[in-house]
Design a protein around this motif. Structure first.
Motif, PDB file in Angstrom:
ATOM      1  N   GLU A  38       0.349  -0.517  -2.707  1.00 20.30           N
ATOM      2  CA  GLU A  38       0.311   0.181  -1.420  1.00 20.30           C
ATOM      3  C   GLU A  38       0.343   1.689  -1.615  1.00 20.30           C
ATOM      4  N   LEU A  39       1.134   2.127  -2.595  1.00 22.61           N
ATOM      5  CA  LEU A  39       1.190   3.569  -2.871  1.00 22.61           C
ATOM      6  C   LEU A  39      -0.170   4.077  -3.348  1.00 22.61           C
ATOM      7  N   TRP A  40      -0.791   3.300  -4.205  1.00 16.95           N
ATOM      8  CA  TRP A  40      -2.125   3.675  -4.701  1.00 16.95           C
ATOM      9  C   TRP A  40      -3.113   3.749  -3.551  1.00 16.95           C
ATOM     10  N   ASP A  41      -2.998   2.766  -2.684  1.00 18.35           N
ATOM     11  CA  ASP A  41      -3.888   2.707  -1.535  1.00 18.35           C
ATOM     12  C   ASP A  41      -3.718   3.942  -0.653  1.00 18.35           C
ATOM     13  N   GLU A  42      -2.448   4.284  -0.406  1.00 20.63           N
ATOM     14  CA  GLU A  42      -2.175   5.449   0.437  1.00 20.63           C
ATOM     15  C   GLU A  42      -2.670   6.728  -0.229  1.00 20.63           C
ATOM     16  N   ALA A  43      -2.428   6.825  -1.540  1.00 24.90           N
ATOM     17  CA  ALA A  43      -2.845   8.026  -2.266  1.00 24.90           C
ATOM     18  C   ALA A  43      -4.361   8.182  -2.237  1.00 24.90           C
ATOM     19  N   SER A  44      -5.068   7.081  -2.388  1.00 25.28           N
ATOM     20  CA  SER A  44      -6.531   7.172  -2.403  1.00 25.28           C
ATOM     21  C   SER A  44      -7.070   7.460  -1.006  1.00 25.28           C
ATOM     22  N   MET A  45      -6.343   7.017   0.007  1.00 22.76           N
ATOM     23  CA  MET A  45      -6.726   7.326   1.383  1.00 22.76           C
ATOM     24  C   MET A  45      -6.637   8.833   1.635  1.00 22.76           C
ATOM     25  N   VAL A  46      -5.552   9.415   1.150  1.00 18.19           N
ATOM     26  CA  VAL A  46      -5.337  10.848   1.343  1.00 18.19           C
ATOM     27  C   VAL A  46      -6.372  11.643   0.554  1.00 18.19           C
ATOM     28  N   LYS A  47      -6.605  11.213  -0.693  1.00 19.43           N
ATOM     29  CA  LYS A  47      -7.442  11.997  -1.597  1.00 19.43           C
ATOM     30  C   LYS A  47      -8.937  11.797  -1.363  1.00 19.43           C
ATOM     31  N   PHE A  48      -9.304  10.530  -1.205  1.00 24.01           N
ATOM     32  CA  PHE A  48     -10.736  10.239  -1.136  1.00 24.01           C
ATOM     33  C   PHE A  48     -11.179   9.666   0.213  1.00 24.01           C
ATOM     34  N   GLY A  49     -10.209   9.376   1.061  1.00 23.60           N
ATOM     35  CA  GLY A  49     -10.559   8.847   2.367  1.00 23.60           C
ATOM     36  C   GLY A  49     -11.044   7.408   2.353  1.00 23.60           C
ATOM     37  N   LYS A  50     -10.790   6.753   1.217  1.00 20.82           N
ATOM     38  CA  LYS A  50     -11.191   5.354   1.091  1.00 20.82           C
ATOM     39  C   LYS A  50     -10.046   4.553   0.502  1.00 20.82           C
ATOM     40  N   GLY A  51     -10.109   3.247   0.713  1.00 22.01           N
ATOM     41  CA  GLY A  51      -9.081   2.388   0.131  1.00 22.01           C
ATOM     42  C   GLY A  51      -9.173   2.368  -1.389  1.00 22.01           C
ATOM     43  N   PHE A  52      -8.101   1.951  -2.024  1.00 20.71           N
ATOM     44  CA  PHE A  52      -8.041   1.970  -3.488  1.00 20.71           C
ATOM     45  C   PHE A  52      -9.089   1.056  -4.106  1.00 20.71           C
ATOM     46  N   GLU A  53      -9.386  -0.034  -3.413  1.00 24.52           N
ATOM     47  CA  GLU A  53     -10.337  -1.006  -3.950  1.00 24.52           C
ATOM     48  C   GLU A  53     -11.774  -0.488  -3.907  1.00 24.52           C
ATOM     49  N   GLU A  54     -12.010   0.481  -3.015  1.00 20.75           N
ATOM     50  CA  GLU A  54     -13.395   0.903  -2.799  1.00 20.75           C
ATOM     51  C   GLU A  54     -13.814   2.084  -3.660  1.00 20.75           C
ATOM     52  N   ILE A  55     -12.857   2.757  -4.273  1.00 17.90           N
ATOM     53  CA  ILE A  55     -13.225   3.935  -5.061  1.00 17.90           C
ATOM     54  C   ILE A  55     -13.599   3.518  -6.485  1.00 17.90           C
ATOM     55  N   SER A  56     -14.255   4.434  -7.186  1.00 21.43           N
ATOM     56  CA  SER A  56     -14.754   4.097  -8.519  1.00 21.43           C
ATOM     57  C   SER A  56     -13.604   3.988  -9.525  1.00 21.43           C
ATOM     58  N   ALA A  57     -13.913   3.384 -10.655  1.00 24.96           N
ATOM     59  CA  ALA A  57     -12.885   3.129 -11.668  1.00 24.96           C
ATOM     60  C   ALA A  57     -12.252   4.423 -12.172  1.00 24.96           C
ATOM     61  N   ASP A  58     -13.067   5.471 -12.284  1.00 19.88           N
ATOM     62  CA  ASP A  58     -12.532   6.753 -12.752  1.00 19.88           C
ATOM     63  C   ASP A  58     -11.491   7.301 -11.793  1.00 19.88           C
TER      64      ASP A  58
END
Lengths: 157, 181
Positions: B136-156
């Motif tokens: 959940e923390l990863w998900d929230e962080a990726s939402m803030v940073k990239f505006g997408k869920g953690f599952e949807e962003i690239s591996a990098d």
């Protein structure tokens, strides 16, 4: 005398069902290919717990299964009711794990050996003692990738 | 005459479908579409030497104990499993910069310990909640940073976030309480 004769022999013929078997056979073959027959008989009862943070096991050939649970009714007379480990198709102890892993590793092509995953199918009522022993012997054998098999559920709020 | 007539008859293939259906249903029942899913874990390599004594700041360690009665002791206090995830998240993120919680997500360490008598079901539930907290923390962080869920962003990008909030879960040797009867 009516002008319009009742047309005869021009009624719609029934739909031919001759191709139905072919369709069903196609379905049958599809399922035969896609599904996997249970190759090993389960000698222990395994009722996996539920979890939400799941990872899918992609390549079946890279996975070996370790079952832990109480023996099924059929085997209680021979081995008692204490939780047992099942490797392949026989009851085992933690000492058999290195050989079991080595055998599986041999069947995996070179270059994929580091992605072998051990799938632990453990009954939810088994205590951690036996699971811990298995984990230790897996670590000793250098098998560090583990997957606790579980049933999918929703993440808690 | 009658014989000749019978010869000319075609074999009725109507029941063929029924037979095939029967086979199909048989296969559907006996086979299982193996849904092999589970909680992925990476074990530490085995060594005979005792682990090195690490001087850890106690504020960074989140110790979780599961005893043989399947009760939870988190940082010296009993806790309900239902609250574990939210409390873990607060501990790692430490939004109010409290003195007794992790300095930063990078420093946070989860320490999990169980008895030999702990039920596997409970153990996995606890492990799952801890992992869920991180997910959940990863998900929230990726939402803030990239505006997408953690599952949807690239591996990098996933790696980038994981470096910021690393999952460090150390498992101690189980204590020998309440082993299998």
């Amino acid at each position: 005398m009516s002008k319009f004769k009742k047309k005869q022999g021009n009624t719609t013929p029934g739909i031919s069902t001759a191709s139905l078997p072919d369709i069903v056979f196609m379905l049958l073959f599809f399922f035969m290919v896609v599904t996997k027959m249970r190759d090993t008989e389960l000698m222990v009862t395994v009722n996996t717990p539920q979890a939400s943070e799941m990872t899918k096991l992609e390549k079946k050939t890279l996975v070996n299964f370790i079952f832990i649970g109480r023996p099924t009714e059929k085997y209680t007379k021979q081995v008692g009711t204490k939780p047992r480990i099942q490797l392949g198709d026989k009851f085992s102890t933690t000492d058999d794990i290195p050989l079991f892993l080595a055998k599986h590793r041999e069947s995996v092509p070179e270059g994929q050996k580091q992605s072998i995953i051990s799938s632990l199918k453990v009954d939810k009522d088994v205590t951690m003692g036996i699971v811990g022993d298995v984990k230790t012997s897996l670590r000793k054998a250098g098998q560090l990738k583990l997957n606790y098999s579980a049933k999918q559920r929703e993440r808690t709020k | 005459m009658a014989k000749k007539n019978r010869m000319a008859n075609e074999i009725n293939a109507g029941s063929m479908a029924d037979i095939a259906f029967l086979l199909l249903i048989f296969f559907l029942v006996t086979t299982t579409i193996a849904e092999d899913k589970g909680v992925l874990v990476k074990l530490p390599p085995f060594s005979n030497d005792p682990p090195p004594e690490l001087k850890l700041n106690t504020r960074n360690v989140y110790s979780v104990l599961v005893n043989a009665q399947n009760q939870l002791l988190v940082r010296g206090e009993q806790m309900d499993i239902a609250k574990l995830k939210s409390n873990t998240k607060i501990f790692i993120a430490n939004p109010q910069k409290l003195e007794n919680m992790a300095v930063s997500p990078k420093d946070a360490i989860i320490s999990l310990k169980n008895d030999r008598g702990t039920k596997y079901g409970t153990y996995l539930e606890v492990y799952n909640e801890l992992k869920a907290a991180y997910n959940e923390l990863w998900d929230e962080a990726s939402m803030v940073k990239f505006g997408k869920g953690f599952e949807e962003i690239s591996a990098d990008k996933q790696k980038e976030i994981k470096e910021e909030i690393p999952l460090i879960l150390s498992e101690a040797e189980p204590t020998k309480f309440g082993d299998e009867k």
